[in-house]
Design an enzyme around this catalytic site. Structure first.
Site, PDB file in Angstrom:
ATOM      1  N   HIS A  12     -39.390  93.925 114.773  1.00  0.00           N
ATOM      2  CA  HIS A  12     -40.470  94.274 113.853  1.00  0.00           C
ATOM      3  C   HIS A  12     -40.580  95.798 113.716  1.00  0.00           C
ATOM      4  O   HIS A  12     -40.668  96.325 112.601  1.00  0.00           O
ATOM      5  CB  HIS A  12     -41.789  93.682 114.379  1.00  0.00           C
ATOM      6  CG  HIS A  12     -43.028  94.178 113.696  1.00  0.00           C
ATOM      7  ND1 HIS A  12     -43.729  93.411 112.791  1.00  0.00           N
ATOM      8  CD2 HIS A  12     -43.690  95.355 113.787  1.00  0.00           C
ATOM      9  CE1 HIS A  12     -44.765  94.111 112.346  1.00  0.00           C
ATOM     10  NE2 HIS A  12     -44.772  95.294 112.942  1.00  0.00           N
ATOM     11  N   GLU A  13     -40.556  96.492 114.849  1.00  0.00           N
ATOM     12  CA  GLU A  13     -40.691  97.954 114.794  1.00  0.00           C
ATOM     13  C   GLU A  13     -39.493  98.584 114.087  1.00  0.00           C
ATOM     14  O   GLU A  13     -39.647  99.526 113.306  1.00  0.00           O
ATOM     15  CB  GLU A  13     -40.858  98.542 116.205  1.00  0.00           C
ATOM     16  CG  GLU A  13     -42.032  97.986 117.004  1.00  0.00           C
ATOM     17  CD  GLU A  13     -43.392  98.072 116.304  1.00  0.00           C
ATOM     18  OE1 GLU A  13     -43.517  98.820 115.318  1.00  0.00           O
ATOM     19  OE2 GLU A  13     -44.322  97.384 116.747  1.00  0.00           O
ATOM     20  N   HIS A  16     -39.846  98.464 110.308  1.00  0.00           N
ATOM     21  CA  HIS A  16     -40.703  99.419 109.595  1.00  0.00           C
ATOM     22  C   HIS A  16     -39.895 100.553 108.962  1.00  0.00           C
ATOM     23  O   HIS A  16     -40.332 101.158 107.986  1.00  0.00           O
ATOM     24  CB  HIS A  16     -41.761 100.006 110.537  1.00  0.00           C
ATOM     25  CG  HIS A  16     -42.947  99.108 110.705  1.00  0.00           C
ATOM     26  ND1 HIS A  16     -43.609  98.566 109.629  1.00  0.00           N
ATOM     27  CD2 HIS A  16     -43.583  98.646 111.808  1.00  0.00           C
ATOM     28  CE1 HIS A  16     -44.611  97.807 110.073  1.00  0.00           C
ATOM     29  NE2 HIS A  16     -44.614  97.835 111.396  1.00  0.00           N
ATOM     30  N   GLU A  73     -46.254  95.195 107.183  1.00  0.00           N
ATOM     31  CA  GLU A  73     -46.247  94.464 108.462  1.00  0.00           C
ATOM     32  C   GLU A  73     -45.567  93.101 108.311  1.00  0.00           C
ATOM     33  O   GLU A  73     -44.884  92.636 109.228  1.00  0.00           O
ATOM     34  CB  GLU A  73     -47.675  94.285 108.989  1.00  0.00           C
ATOM     35  CG  GLU A  73     -48.390  95.606 109.309  1.00  0.00           C
ATOM     36  CD  GLU A  73     -47.692  96.426 110.386  1.00  0.00           C
ATOM     37  OE1 GLU A  73     -46.929  95.863 111.188  1.00  0.00           O
ATOM     38  OE2 GLU A  73     -47.916  97.646 110.403  1.00  0.00           O
ATOM     39  N   ASP A  77     -42.380  91.720 110.282  1.00  0.00           N
ATOM     40  CA  ASP A  77     -42.331  90.443 111.002  1.00  0.00           C
ATOM     41  C   ASP A  77     -41.131  89.602 110.564  1.00  0.00           C
ATOM     42  O   ASP A  77     -40.406  89.047 111.399  1.00  0.00           O
ATOM     43  CB  ASP A  77     -43.614  89.640 110.750  1.00  0.00           C
ATOM     44  CG  ASP A  77     -44.772  90.132 111.617  1.00  0.00           C
ATOM     45  OD1 ASP A  77     -44.532  90.858 112.598  1.00  0.00           O
ATOM     46  OD2 ASP A  77     -45.928  89.766 111.298  1.00  0.00           O
ATOM     47  N   HIS A 135     -52.128  94.403 109.564  1.00  0.00           N
ATOM     48  CA  HIS A 135     -51.389  93.243 110.074  1.00  0.00           C
ATOM     49  C   HIS A 135     -52.061  91.973 109.563  1.00  0.00           C
ATOM     50  O   HIS A 135     -53.288  91.891 109.520  1.00  0.00           O
ATOM     51  CB  HIS A 135     -51.393  93.206 111.608  1.00  0.00           C
ATOM     52  CG  HIS A 135     -50.783  94.420 112.234  1.00  0.00           C
ATOM     53  ND1 HIS A 135     -51.506  95.572 112.455  1.00  0.00           N
ATOM     54  CD2 HIS A 135     -49.526  94.662 112.671  1.00  0.00           C
ATOM     55  CE1 HIS A 135     -50.704  96.481 113.015  1.00  0.00           C
ATOM     56  NE2 HIS A 135     -49.509  95.954 113.150  1.00  0.00           N
ATOM     57  N   ARG A 141     -48.957  85.391 110.848  1.00  0.00           N
ATOM     58  CA  ARG A 141     -47.761  86.101 111.303  1.00  0.00           C
ATOM     59  C   ARG A 141     -46.754  85.077 111.824  1.00  0.00           C
ATOM     60  O   ARG A 141     -45.561  85.361 111.881  1.00  0.00           O
ATOM     61  CB  ARG A 141     -48.115  87.103 112.409  1.00  0.00           C
ATOM     62  CG  ARG A 141     -49.076  88.176 111.929  1.00  0.00           C
ATOM     63  CD  ARG A 141     -49.275  89.256 112.949  1.00  0.00           C
ATOM     64  NE  ARG A 141     -48.078  90.097 113.067  1.00  0.00           N
ATOM     65  CZ  ARG A 141     -48.056  91.255 113.694  1.00  0.00           C
ATOM     66  NH1 ARG A 141     -49.147  91.701 114.297  1.00  0.00           N
ATOM     67  NH2 ARG A 141     -46.945  91.964 113.765  1.00  0.00           N
TER      68      ARG A 141
HETATM   69 ZN    ZN Z   1     -45.872  96.919 112.549  1.00  0.00          ZN
END
Ligand code: ZN
Length: 175
Positions: A12-13, A16, A73, A77, A135, A141
């Site tokens: 996920h990071e 970004h 976000e 995900d 988020h 999510r």
């Molecule tokens: Zn994030």
């Protein structure tokens, strides 16, 4: 289970860097368009579809997720689960994963992803976060992301009769 939980968070990071904001910066962190026109158009189509999906989720009675506000976000995900699943497959070196407690390796991956987002909130906090947190609510999510992932359908044999099923043409895959 580690790939499905912290692996998906790491993915996920990384995602970004290539979400609706990160994709506007080049490899040196300079804000400039490095995309071909065709790629940029397709990225816009796919992310637009993801935003529409999330805008349709009524998180609390009368209150919907803002698919544009949460887009970055949600891209993180979606890409995060996909890259972590890919990493998990590579980690097996071509060997089948053992069945543990009746669950296949793929099932454990997705169960761990869902378990990582377990939460219990009062409605007033949930509403506050729905308006202020970029988020998506944790339930979405999980449910809003996994229904886009073909491997999840295969892992649990999800079909048209199941609540989260999406026709293949409506599933979004960006990275
Ligand atoms: Zn994030």
């Amino acid at each position: 289970m580690n790939y499905g939980s912290i692996g998906a968070v790491i993915g996920h990071e990384m995602g970004h860097g290539f979400d609706d904001q990160g994709s506007k910066y080049d490899s040196r962190g300079i804000k400039r368009n490095w995309w071909t026109e065709a790629d940029l158009a397709r990225f816009g189509q796919r992310t637009g579809k993801l935003a529409s999906q999330f805008s349709a989720y009524e998180s609390l009675p009368g209150y919907f997720i803002d698919g544009a506000f949460t887009l970055g976000e949600n891209i993180g995900d979606l890409g995060g689960v996909e890259v972590a699943f890919h990493a998990y497959q590579l980690s097996k070196n071509g060997q089948p994963a053992p069945v543990i407690d009746g669950y296949t390796g793929e099932q454990r991956f997705f169960l761990a992803y869902a378990q990582a987002w377990r939460v219990h909130r009062r409605d007033d906090l949930a509403l506050q976060l729905l308006k202020s947190d970029s988020h998506s609510p944790p339930k979405y999510r999980v449910n809003g992301i996994l229904r886009n992932i073909d491997a999840w359908y295969e892992a649990f044999d999800v079909g048209p009769d199941n609540a989260l099923w999406l026709p293949e043409a409506e599933r979004v895959s960006i990275w």
